[in-house]
Design a protein around this motif. Structure first.
Motif, PDB file in Angstrom:
ATOM      1  N   SER A  78       4.318   0.709  -7.124  1.00  0.00           N
ATOM      2  CA  SER A  78       3.707   0.171  -5.889  1.00  0.00           C
ATOM      3  C   SER A  78       4.514   0.592  -4.663  1.00  0.00           C
ATOM      4  O   SER A  78       4.675  -0.173  -3.704  1.00  0.00           O
ATOM      5  CB  SER A  78       3.604  -1.358  -5.962  1.00  0.00           C
ATOM      6  OG  SER A  78       2.739  -1.746  -7.005  1.00  0.00           O
ATOM      7  N   LYS A  99      -8.783  -5.358  -8.765  1.00  0.00           N
ATOM      8  CA  LYS A  99      -7.444  -5.931  -8.609  1.00  0.00           C
ATOM      9  C   LYS A  99      -7.348  -6.768  -7.342  1.00  0.00           C
ATOM     10  O   LYS A  99      -6.660  -7.792  -7.306  1.00  0.00           O
ATOM     11  CB  LYS A  99      -6.414  -4.807  -8.569  1.00  0.00           C
ATOM     12  CG  LYS A  99      -4.981  -5.299  -8.490  1.00  0.00           C
ATOM     13  CD  LYS A  99      -4.004  -4.163  -8.308  1.00  0.00           C
ATOM     14  CE  LYS A  99      -2.597  -4.697  -8.095  1.00  0.00           C
ATOM     15  NZ  LYS A  99      -1.638  -3.635  -7.752  1.00  0.00           N
ATOM     16  N   ALA A 100      -8.079  -6.344  -6.285  1.00  0.00           N
ATOM     17  CA  ALA A 100      -8.065  -7.085  -5.023  1.00  0.00           C
ATOM     18  C   ALA A 100      -8.983  -8.303  -5.054  1.00  0.00           C
ATOM     19  O   ALA A 100      -9.092  -9.023  -4.059  1.00  0.00           O
ATOM     20  CB  ALA A 100      -8.466  -6.155  -3.877  1.00  0.00           C
ATOM     21  N   GLY A 142      -9.180  -0.668  -8.176  1.00  0.00           N
ATOM     22  CA  GLY A 142      -8.585  -1.180  -6.951  1.00  0.00           C
ATOM     23  C   GLY A 142      -9.327  -2.390  -6.414  1.00  0.00           C
ATOM     24  O   GLY A 142      -8.720  -3.407  -6.051  1.00  0.00           O
ATOM     25  N   TYR A 143     -10.650  -2.293  -6.339  1.00  0.00           N
ATOM     26  CA  TYR A 143     -11.456  -3.422  -5.858  1.00  0.00           C
ATOM     27  C   TYR A 143     -11.331  -4.624  -6.808  1.00  0.00           C
ATOM     28  O   TYR A 143     -11.246  -5.773  -6.356  1.00  0.00           O
ATOM     29  CB  TYR A 143     -12.921  -3.013  -5.729  1.00  0.00           C
ATOM     30  CG  TYR A 143     -13.235  -2.305  -4.425  1.00  0.00           C
ATOM     31  CD1 TYR A 143     -13.099  -2.958  -3.203  1.00  0.00           C
ATOM     32  CD2 TYR A 143     -13.689  -0.994  -4.405  1.00  0.00           C
ATOM     33  CE1 TYR A 143     -13.386  -2.318  -2.010  1.00  0.00           C
ATOM     34  CE2 TYR A 143     -13.980  -0.334  -3.234  1.00  0.00           C
ATOM     35  CZ  TYR A 143     -13.828  -1.004  -2.024  1.00  0.00           C
ATOM     36  OH  TYR A 143     -14.103  -0.362  -0.840  1.00  0.00           O
ATOM     37  N   CYS A 173      -1.999  -0.260  -4.520  1.00  0.00           N
ATOM     38  CA  CYS A 173      -1.195  -0.909  -3.469  1.00  0.00           C
ATOM     39  C   CYS A 173      -2.039  -1.771  -2.543  1.00  0.00           C
ATOM     40  O   CYS A 173      -1.610  -2.100  -1.423  1.00  0.00           O
ATOM     41  CB  CYS A 173      -0.437   0.149  -2.677  1.00  0.00           C
ATOM     42  SG  CYS A 173       0.796   1.046  -3.634  1.00  0.00           S
ATOM     43  N   ASP A 174      -3.249  -2.152  -2.976  1.00  0.00           N
ATOM     44  CA  ASP A 174      -4.147  -3.037  -2.219  1.00  0.00           C
ATOM     45  C   ASP A 174      -4.619  -2.427  -0.902  1.00  0.00           C
ATOM     46  O   ASP A 174      -5.007  -3.160   0.016  1.00  0.00           O
ATOM     47  CB  ASP A 174      -3.480  -4.396  -1.949  1.00  0.00           C
ATOM     48  CG  ASP A 174      -3.190  -5.153  -3.238  1.00  0.00           C
ATOM     49  OD1 ASP A 174      -3.962  -4.987  -4.197  1.00  0.00           O
ATOM     50  OD2 ASP A 174      -2.197  -5.894  -3.278  1.00  0.00           O
ATOM     51  N   CYS A 175      -4.582  -1.118  -0.794  1.00  0.00           N
ATOM     52  CA  CYS A 175      -5.117  -0.436   0.388  1.00  0.00           C
ATOM     53  C   CYS A 175      -6.495   0.125   0.043  1.00  0.00           C
ATOM     54  O   CYS A 175      -6.717   1.346   0.030  1.00  0.00           O
ATOM     55  CB  CYS A 175      -4.177   0.672   0.849  1.00  0.00           C
ATOM     56  SG  CYS A 175      -2.546   0.112   1.338  1.00  0.00           S
ATOM     57  N   THR A 176      -7.423  -0.788  -0.263  1.00  0.00           N
ATOM     58  CA  THR A 176      -8.744  -0.357  -0.729  1.00  0.00           C
ATOM     59  C   THR A 176      -9.523   0.382   0.365  1.00  0.00           C
ATOM     60  O   THR A 176     -10.348   1.241   0.046  1.00  0.00           O
ATOM     61  CB  THR A 176      -9.561  -1.563  -1.215  1.00  0.00           C
ATOM     62  OG1 THR A 176      -9.506  -2.614  -0.245  1.00  0.00           O
ATOM     63  CG2 THR A 176      -9.019  -2.079  -2.538  1.00  0.00           C
TER      64      THR A 176
END
Length: 545
Positions: A128, A192-193, A189-190, A162-165
């Motif tokens: 991360s 996980k967020a 990613g989506y 890294c939550d930068c979707t």
């Protein structure tokens, strides 16, 4: 004479190079080839050196130490050799060494290529480490490698991890060649967020799916608590013909555990055994947890004993299951076995064992374990541990001692601690202390419905019905709503949910008639042990009607 020697070395060198392409070489054989290359001087050839390093990194017997030592001793290193070593560290779960080697590569004047970026971006995602990922992105743009599939997929995976979707989505939208890896990275990613709606929309739009994309979506549902949706999607995956992978099975077993879907969990266990999947610590622990939460403590223990390797998480799951199902003595015995095997408990293990002591009233043992947390295990007690200790003392009727623990805690008591003390007041009918606890909870804005219900029960236990009425009216005035009760039952592999006050079930009238019939029959008869079988037959008769 010189020409004969030269010819001899050339033949030896050629033979060694040809051996580099042989499959399934052992570490000993690779070291023999290394000796040939060193003696012949061919080790100076960057291609030969790269192939040799690659063989060491690919060998399942190697731990990369020999490969790295050889890499450090090479007189000449090519970009290919650097990439080989970076890839090995990234794929063998040593991302920190991979990124460190990348920095060293840049310092030595070697320019990365598209393969370098794909390996380093994977390591950055595992760590991360967004900042280094941004640096790599800038360098990829500068050197013209951003448009390559491996690099784009790596960047999307990095930003999604890294939550930068938003950044991941921008790259996805401009990508000209989206493959299943690209889609799965963004879905992951989506998910996980917590944005499972968008993740599911993308999943449904995928032109092609693989088992990884199915597993990513199932895991996403489990992470946000949509367990029924996870099970439904898993069944869809099986119908479609995909065989679940390790991650998908672990996620769906977690869903079964939370829903109590025992039949589905048993089917998955049978699938694991039929396909001879390795019962590693993650999969084994998940099975132990599933059976324990579904009430099958014997099966939970059987899986635990079958695991080839057991860690602290496996022990904790079984200790918790034993404690929750009235087998506290077995839980304590397992805790002692855990200590004997040299496995150090964690915070959750100690919380479970304290709860086990509370359930069987082992006050001295519980106090000993609590005191040994910092002295023996090096773990400072937290709020949950103090709550367990207070529950232990309160259940044993030692209310004054429990109150002293709450007062002398090194941190402010929270709702868990005060709730444990309030529950002890309910058990032993201590009205004044219970009222004091409610006031303290109200001061902290933790006056939820459960607190009022407990206080009401305390008053009811000592027949103070006027106070019960006041508490109920206070709930109405403060607009405190009691969370409705909910129960789940699995029937023919389907999980059915029943919520108190909910009349939306399609068979609601039949359910009510059946419950009324059962209630009337129970009121009209007094049972002894000889009547149990007859009563079961009667209930089956009503159900069939």
């Amino acid at each position: 004479m010189v020409s004969q020697v030269t010819s001899k070395y050339l033949k030896s060198s050629y033979r060694a190079l040809s051996l580099l392409n042989q499959p399934c070489l052992t570490v000993a054989q690779i070291k023999q080839i290394q000796s040939h290359l060193i003696i012949s001087g061919t080790i100076a050839d960057p291609f030969a050196a790269g192939k040799l390093v690659g063989l060491f990194t690919l060998s399942f017997q190697s731990n990369l130490s020999h490969a790295f030592d050889l890499f450090c001793l090479l007189p000449h290193r090519s970009t290919y050799v650097w990439n080989t070593m970076i890839k090995a560290f990234a794929e063998k779960n040593e991302p920190t060494r991979a990124t460190s080697l990348y920095r060293e590569m840049m310092k030595n004047g070697f320019l990365p290529n598209n393969y370098t970026f794909s390996f380093v971006l994977r390591a950055c995602a595992d760590l991360s480490e967004l900042y280094l990922g941004l640096v790599c992105h800038a360098q990829a743009i500068k050197l013209g490698w951003e448009g390559y599939d491996f690099v784009q997929n790596g960047l999307i995976h990095l930003y999604a991890t890294c939550d930068c979707t938003d950044l991941a989505r921008k790259l996805f939208d401009i990508s000209s060649n989206r493959d299943v890896i690209t889609w799965t990275a963004l879905i992951n990613g989506y998910a996980k967020a917590g944005q499972v709606v968008i993740a599911r929309q993308l999943f449904d739009q995928m032109p092609e799916k693989n088992v990884v994309s199915w597993s990513a979506m199932i895991t996403g549902y489990v992470q946000v608590g949509l367990f029924k949706e996870a099970l439904e999607l898993f069944n869809d995956m099986m119908i479609t013909g995909f065989r679940p992978n390790h991650a998908g099975i672990v996620s769906v077993l977690s869903a079964c555990a939370f829903l109590g879907a025992l039949d589905q969990g048993r089917w998955i266990h049978a699938y694991i055994e039929k396909n001879r999947m390795e019962l590693d610590t993650v999969l084994g622990t998940t099975l132990v947890d599933m059976y324990a939460k579904c009430g099958c403590v014997k099966m939970s223990r059987r899986v635990f004993e079958e695991m080839p390797c057991r860690d602290v998480f496996a022990y904790t799951c079984l200790i918790s299951g034993l404690s929750n199902h009235g087998q506290s003595a077995n839980a304590i015995e397992l805790f002692m076995r855990m200590n004997d095997e040299g496995i150090k408990p964690n915070e959750v293990t100690l919380m479970c064992i304290l709860s086990a002591c509370s359930r069987v009233g082992l006050v001295k043992e519980g106090l000993r374990i609590f005191e040994s947390m910092s002295t023996v295990y090096g773990i400072e007690p937290g709020l949950k541990h103090y709550g367990c200790l207070i529950d232990l003392l309160g259940s044993a009727g030692m209310l004054e001692e429990a109150k002293q623990v709450a007062r002398k805690m090194p941190m402010e008591p929270d709702s868990y601690v005060l709730g444990a003390l309030l529950n002890a007041c309910r058990v032993h009918g201590d009205v004044n202390l219970g009222k004091e606890m409610v006031e303290r909870l109200t001061e902290r804005s933790l006056d939820h419905s459960g607190v009022y219900v407990l206080l009401s029960n305390i008053y009811a236990s000592v027949n103070r019905w006027d106070h019960v009425e006041k508490v109920r009216k206070g709930m109405e005035e403060n607009k405190v709503k009691k969370v409705p009760g909910c129960s789940l039952i699995e029937v023919d592999g389907m999980v059915c949910e029943f919520v108190a006050g909910d009349r939306s079930h399609v068979l609601m009238e039949e359910i009510e008639l059946l419950s009324i019939g059962i209630d009337k029959h129970l009121k009209s008869r007094c049972f002894d042990e000889d009547d149990i079988t007859a009563e079961q037959d009667y209930l089956e008769h009503i159900a069939n009607e």
